[in-house]
Design a protein around this motif. Sequence first.
Motif, PDB file in Angstrom:
ATOM      1  N   ARG A  63       4.624   4.467  43.453  1.00  0.00           N
ATOM      2  CA  ARG A  63       4.934   4.621  41.780  1.00  0.00           C
ATOM      3  C   ARG A  63       4.531   6.086  41.452  1.00  0.00           C
ATOM      4  O   ARG A  63       3.582   6.459  42.054  1.00  0.00           O
ATOM      5  N   ARG A  64       5.136   5.683  39.999  1.00  0.00           N
ATOM      6  CA  ARG A  64       4.827   7.250  39.736  1.00  0.00           C
ATOM      7  C   ARG A  64       5.055   7.474  38.070  1.00  0.00           C
ATOM      8  O   ARG A  64       6.339   7.040  37.981  1.00  0.00           O
ATOM      9  N   ALA A  65       4.819   7.736  37.510  1.00  0.00           N
ATOM     10  CA  ALA A  65       4.824   8.064  35.874  1.00  0.00           C
ATOM     11  C   ALA A  65       5.245   8.494  35.349  1.00  0.00           C
ATOM     12  O   ALA A  65       5.756   9.708  35.596  1.00  0.00           O
ATOM     13  N   ILE A  66       6.440   7.798  34.309  1.00  0.00           N
ATOM     14  CA  ILE A  66       7.168   8.973  33.599  1.00  0.00           C
ATOM     15  C   ILE A  66       6.373   8.448  31.730  1.00  0.00           C
ATOM     16  O   ILE A  66       6.530   8.071  31.886  1.00  0.00           O
ATOM     17  N   TYR A  67       7.400   9.751  30.827  1.00  0.00           N
ATOM     18  CA  TYR A  67       6.044  10.327  30.141  1.00  0.00           C
ATOM     19  C   TYR A  67       6.950  10.479  28.626  1.00  0.00           C
ATOM     20  O   TYR A  67       8.117  10.982  28.695  1.00  0.00           O
ATOM     21  N   GLU A  68       6.883  10.488  27.527  1.00  0.00           N
ATOM     22  CA  GLU A  68       7.388  10.209  26.393  1.00  0.00           C
ATOM     23  C   GLU A  68       6.415  11.219  25.104  1.00  0.00           C
ATOM     24  O   GLU A  68       4.973  10.016  24.818  1.00  0.00           O
ATOM     25  N   ILE A  69       6.064  11.618  25.272  1.00  0.00           N
ATOM     26  CA  ILE A  69       4.538  13.005  24.664  1.00  0.00           C
ATOM     27  C   ILE A  69       4.832  13.386  22.791  1.00  0.00           C
ATOM     28  O   ILE A  69       5.540  14.448  22.963  1.00  0.00           O
ATOM     29  N   CYS A  70       4.544  12.779  22.668  1.00  0.00           N
ATOM     30  CA  CYS A  70       4.917  12.682  20.479  1.00  0.00           C
ATOM     31  C   CYS A  70       3.459  13.550  19.990  1.00  0.00           C
ATOM     32  O   CYS A  70       2.270  12.890  20.087  1.00  0.00           O
ATOM     33  N   SER A 118       5.800  16.795  34.650  1.00  0.00           N
ATOM     34  CA  SER A 118       6.289  17.534  34.282  1.00  0.00           C
ATOM     35  C   SER A 118       5.599  18.776  33.840  1.00  0.00           C
ATOM     36  O   SER A 118       4.465  18.702  33.040  1.00  0.00           O
ATOM     37  N   PRO A 119       5.481  20.514  34.360  1.00  0.00           N
ATOM     38  CA  PRO A 119       5.541  21.908  33.763  1.00  0.00           C
ATOM     39  C   PRO A 119       5.458  21.461  32.041  1.00  0.00           C
ATOM     40  O   PRO A 119       3.767  21.452  31.901  1.00  0.00           O
ATOM     41  N   LEU A 120       5.831  21.163  31.741  1.00  0.00           N
ATOM     42  CA  LEU A 120       6.317  20.986  29.680  1.00  0.00           C
ATOM     43  C   LEU A 120       5.342  20.243  29.862  1.00  0.00           C
ATOM     44  O   LEU A 120       4.303  19.958  28.649  1.00  0.00           O
ATOM     45  N   ASN A 121       5.091  19.181  29.560  1.00  0.00           N
ATOM     46  CA  ASN A 121       4.043  17.688  29.573  1.00  0.00           C
ATOM     47  C   ASN A 121       2.719  18.141  29.889  1.00  0.00           C
ATOM     48  O   ASN A 121       2.069  17.610  29.530  1.00  0.00           O
ATOM     49  N   GLU A 122       2.268  18.164  31.139  1.00  0.00           N
ATOM     50  CA  GLU A 122       1.188  18.861  31.629  1.00  0.00           C
ATOM     51  C   GLU A 122       0.814  20.502  30.492  1.00  0.00           C
ATOM     52  O   GLU A 122      -0.914  20.019  30.340  1.00  0.00           O
ATOM     53  N   GLN A 123       1.671  20.826  30.029  1.00  0.00           N
ATOM     54  CA  GLN A 123       0.841  21.648  29.303  1.00  0.00           C
ATOM     55  C   GLN A 123       0.397  21.276  28.293  1.00  0.00           C
ATOM     56  O   GLN A 123      -0.341  21.972  27.350  1.00  0.00           O
ATOM     57  N   LYS A 124       1.437  20.747  27.985  1.00  0.00           N
ATOM     58  CA  LYS A 124       1.041  19.633  26.106  1.00  0.00           C
ATOM     59  C   LYS A 124      -0.566  19.105  27.061  1.00  0.00           C
ATOM     60  O   LYS A 124      -1.055  19.204  25.705  1.00  0.00           O
ATOM     61  N   VAL A 125      -0.572  18.076  27.873  1.00  0.00           N
ATOM     62  CA  VAL A 125      -1.348  17.798  28.102  1.00  0.00           C
ATOM     63  C   VAL A 125      -2.717  18.133  28.009  1.00  0.00           C
ATOM     64  O   VAL A 125      -3.766  17.809  27.833  1.00  0.00           O
ATOM     65  N   ARG A 126      -2.914  19.398  28.453  1.00  0.00           N
ATOM     66  CA  ARG A 126      -3.480  20.165  29.053  1.00  0.00           C
ATOM     67  C   ARG A 126      -4.653  20.451  27.682  1.00  0.00           C
ATOM     68  O   ARG A 126      -5.406  20.907  26.885  1.00  0.00           O
ATOM     69  N   SER A 127      -3.106  21.133  26.492  1.00  0.00           N
ATOM     70  CA  SER A 127      -3.919  21.721  25.484  1.00  0.00           C
ATOM     71  C   SER A 127      -4.259  20.746  25.039  1.00  0.00           C
ATOM     72  O   SER A 127      -5.525  21.016  23.526  1.00  0.00           O
ATOM     73  N   LEU A 128      -4.091  19.368  24.909  1.00  0.00           N
ATOM     74  CA  LEU A 128      -4.780  18.280  23.767  1.00  0.00           C
ATOM     75  C   LEU A 128      -5.815  18.311  24.500  1.00  0.00           C
ATOM     76  O   LEU A 128      -6.950  17.727  23.848  1.00  0.00           O
ATOM     77  N   LEU A 129      -6.340  18.576  25.783  1.00  0.00           N
ATOM     78  CA  LEU A 129      -8.020  18.318  26.268  1.00  0.00           C
ATOM     79  C   LEU A 129      -8.523  19.233  25.765  1.00  0.00           C
ATOM     80  O   LEU A 129     -10.134  18.982  25.833  1.00  0.00           O
ATOM     81  N   ALA A 130      -7.945  20.120  25.852  1.00  0.00           N
ATOM     82  CA  ALA A 130      -8.870  21.650  24.924  1.00  0.00           C
ATOM     83  C   ALA A 130      -9.037  21.149  23.840  1.00  0.00           C
ATOM     84  O   ALA A 130     -10.218  22.128  23.077  1.00  0.00           O
ATOM     85  N   ARG A 175      11.566  14.650  18.855  1.00  0.00           N
ATOM     86  CA  ARG A 175      12.025  15.344  19.106  1.00  0.00           C
ATOM     87  C   ARG A 175      12.995  16.599  18.393  1.00  0.00           C
ATOM     88  O   ARG A 175      13.311  18.077  19.519  1.00  0.00           O
ATOM     89  N   SER A 176      13.074  16.915  17.480  1.00  0.00           N
ATOM     90  CA  SER A 176      13.382  18.290  17.036  1.00  0.00           C
ATOM     91  C   SER A 176      12.157  19.353  17.679  1.00  0.00           C
ATOM     92  O   SER A 176      12.329  20.930  17.231  1.00  0.00           O
ATOM     93  N   GLN A 177      10.933  18.967  17.436  1.00  0.00           N
ATOM     94  CA  GLN A 177       9.910  19.342  18.020  1.00  0.00           C
ATOM     95  C   GLN A 177       9.048  19.536  19.404  1.00  0.00           C
ATOM     96  O   GLN A 177       9.081  20.268  19.713  1.00  0.00           O
ATOM     97  N   GLY A 178      10.800  18.917  20.408  1.00  0.00           N
ATOM     98  CA  GLY A 178      10.559  19.105  21.676  1.00  0.00           C
ATOM     99  C   GLY A 178      10.302  17.732  22.985  1.00  0.00           C
ATOM    100  O   GLY A 178       9.388  18.375  23.535  1.00  0.00           O
ATOM    101  N   MET A 179       9.848  16.406  21.914  1.00  0.00           N
ATOM    102  CA  MET A 179       9.629  15.965  22.570  1.00  0.00           C
ATOM    103  C   MET A 179      11.023  15.299  23.421  1.00  0.00           C
ATOM    104  O   MET A 179      12.024  15.078  22.973  1.00  0.00           O
TER     105      MET A 179
END
Length: 569
Positions: free
Chosen positions: A499-506, A300-312, A530-534
């Motif tokens: 198939r497509r993946a679903i994610y839970e990013i902490c 999702s756009p939100l999860n992709e943003q989180k992942v790209r920040s991790l890769l940086a 969860r309170s921080q957006g997971m």
Amino acid sequence: MNLRQALVQLAEQSGAKDLAACEQAVTAAATDQRSMINALLDTGQVDEKVFAQKLGERLGLQVWGEEIPPIPAPLREKFPARIALRYRLLPVTPGEGEPLPVLGFDPFDHLGRQALAGFWAGETRWMLAPRRAILDGLRAGYGVGAETFDEILEGRGDLPPPSDLEQETTILDADDSEASVIKFVNQIIREALQERATDIHIEPLEDDLQVRYRIDGVLRNIPVPPRIKLFQASLISRIKIMAHLDIAERRLPQDGRINLEFEGRPIDVRVATIPSVTGESISLRLLGQQRFDFAQLGLSPLNEQKVRSLLALPNGIVLITGPTGSGKSTTLYTFLASLNSKDRRIVTIEDPVENKIPGVVQIAVKPEINLTFAAGLRSILRGDPNVVMVGEMRDVETTEIAIRAALTGHLVFSTLHTNDAIGGITRLVDMGIEPFLVGSSVRAFLAQRLVRVLCPWCCEKGSYSEQYIREIGIPADKAATAHRAVGCDRCRMTGYQGRRAIYEICLVSPQLQEMITRRESNSALKEMARSQGMQSLREDGWEKVAEGTTTIEEVLRVTATEASRNGVS
């Protein structure tokens, strides 16, 4: 109007979405003197049932409109598999005193009619049927590889000794002229690849041999020819020889690999044998080279943003969690491919190397020479890498070295087998890692599952009661756009394709670091995350439902563990 033009016109009448693709396929088949109808159906642009009906109307041929019955044993013995499968002709039990009904999908296949006339002395009645229905009927009646099985039975009374099977056949060639047992094994693998299977399981039973394919994450029984049990030893010996295993060793498990080529693509097959009370069971995992990009991950756009920040990030550990077969390796390879550049040195240690990425140094563990994850990781860190990928954190030693690498300026990726993202924290602590090291080195835990994707050809708008929606916890607005799986010829009546993946990013925030160090409970950690957006796995699944990617039932299937933990029925 010639035949080519008539077929294109029939495709249009059958609702073809891309008429140009149909015309191109038919024209190419006519040039190469191949079956134009087969080429047209291969495009996947027409509904086979509708096409068969339109073709029957045009030619004045009767179309079989009922469910195709199984082929009884007496008819199967009279109608040889080599004719039925080669020309895709399906016999149906005739009524008393009636001619033999023979179902086909290509009325212009004159070679098939000639072959039938050569061995069937009685009268026949030709009828049309959808190609997929005929193929399913043939497979159910004769079993996978039945044509080759017939050759074995007719060619010799005794089974070939293992020495006759020791031919290196690493290319799945449709025109393979090797021994029949070799062809039979190739046929099983070839069909699995055509069906998009990821695994093949050959399992001996007390009086039979069971073959199963895992397609889109679900196991399916594959019909096999009668008396296949007689060939159990030869088939298993052939696969073990292809995988360079010891054919004489039947008491201990063995692991091996086979390198194949299928339709121009290299295929890596991981082979594992398991001794059982009814004989050796063999599992084959089919791994094809593939491209890795973020679009395929389905973030999702939100999860992709989180992942790209991790890769940086310049350093730290990013852990992918989930059970076997949940797509963790694909996610890891996608991350590495996105980071791969001339100014960045990336080194991996894997068991085994499933996909090769140009420009990345990849090491396969070899425990027999003491090249373990821990030993390999120590060597890697002496080679000045920027990014390190460890296939799996299996033990304390490997994990401690990875943590030291993260704390000394390296970006580390690895996997853990846990049910959810927060479970990764508990797993590391249970392994013996100090909580303050977990909190200071790990930057994120990503849990994932694979859900089946709806078949675009047959999915329908779903309708669910308000009570059901409340019980499962899906927001009403997302349930309003939900679709359900139906099933058609293109998806083999499953309702799903791919198939497509679903994610839970902490993301491990400073607050979570403190809580981890204080050894607070999983529930408290999860509440903070969860309170921080997971988003939970199920919540990300609901997003996929709302956008029409998958179904409510599929999300419930793969997140059942999460539901039980949360008390959802």
